[in-house]
Scaffold this active site. Structure first.
Site, PDB file in Angstrom:
ATOM      1  N   HIS A  22     -14.511   7.770   3.819  1.00  0.00           N
ATOM      2  CA  HIS A  22     -14.454   8.687   4.859  1.00  0.00           C
ATOM      3  C   HIS A  22     -14.000  10.171   4.327  1.00  0.00           C
ATOM      4  CE1 HIS A  22     -15.461   8.591   9.024  1.00  0.00           C
ATOM      5  NE2 HIS A  22     -14.449   8.261   9.645  1.00  0.00           N
ATOM      6  N   ASN A 112     -17.210  10.380  14.494  1.00  0.00           N
ATOM      7  CA  ASN A 112     -16.140  10.785  15.371  1.00  0.00           C
ATOM      8  C   ASN A 112     -15.766  12.306  15.034  1.00  0.00           C
ATOM      9  OD1 ASN A 112     -15.873   8.720  17.261  1.00  0.00           O
ATOM     10  ND2 ASN A 112     -14.432   7.658  15.900  1.00  0.00           N
TER      11      ASN A 112
END
Length: 189
Positions: A22, A112
């Site tokens: 990430h 997100n």
């Protein structure tokens, strides 16, 4: 043709996340800032690490991925940076490790960090550099997958893609995305 004035390196803060998939966006932005001789420092008004080289700004949100828009919007408002002058660099599940692609606008694809940036800027019309991290194959494994480090061979491929993307930086900073895309999309095959 707008020039890029802000490069955003998406990732999660803290040493426990530094090596996770990430954080691929932060890996690129670390190297881009070094190339531009910009040293990051914690800047509370921008909710993250911030660096500057002339008119080029860098930010690494320290808000966790789901609240990245707070940091991006704060820098953009303070320096009057338009969405089309922003390059958000992020991990991309839909590309294999070793791939990197530029894109302007579009949906968040379930990411997100992008979702929050869309909301904070009020538009999806900013540039992105999508760094392929691959997909675990099962949608239910995505959250676990992105918060783990890549396997050694995947990391090597991601690092190569980051290197190719860094090679396009002069074109990107001029806003010449057609040239940057041609170079990157050819190199990263």
């Amino acid at each position: 043709m707008s020039t890029i004035r802000l490069i955003v390196g998406l990732g999660n803060p803290g040493p426990e996340y530094a090596a996770t998939r990430h954080n691929a966006g932060a890996w690129f932005t670390d190297q881009a800032a070094r190339r531009e001789h910009a040293t990051p420092r914690l800047e509370s008004k921008f909710f993250g690490l911030y660096a500057r080289s002339g008119e080029l700004h860098f930010v690494w949100p320290q808000t966790y991925m789901n609240a990245s828009g707070k940091s991006v919007a704060a820098v953009a408002r303070f320096y009057k940076i338009l969405p089309e002058e922003i390059l958000v660099v992020h991990d991309e599940l839909d590309l294999p490790p070793g791939s990197a692609r530029f894109k302007k606008g579009g949906g968040h694809g379930g990411h997100n960090g992008l979702r929050d940036i869309h909301s904070a800027l009020g538009t999806p019309d900013y540039w992105r550099l999508r760094l392929g991290i691959g997909h675990p194959g099962d949608k239910s494994q995505v959250a676990h997958f992105v918060l783990k480090p890549p396997r050694s061979e995947e990391q090597t491929l991601i690092d190569i893609a980051i290197g190719h993307a860094l090679d396009t930086l002069p074109d990107v900073l001029r806003g010449d995305f057609p040239a940057a895309m041609k170079t990157l999309h050819t190199a990263a095959k």
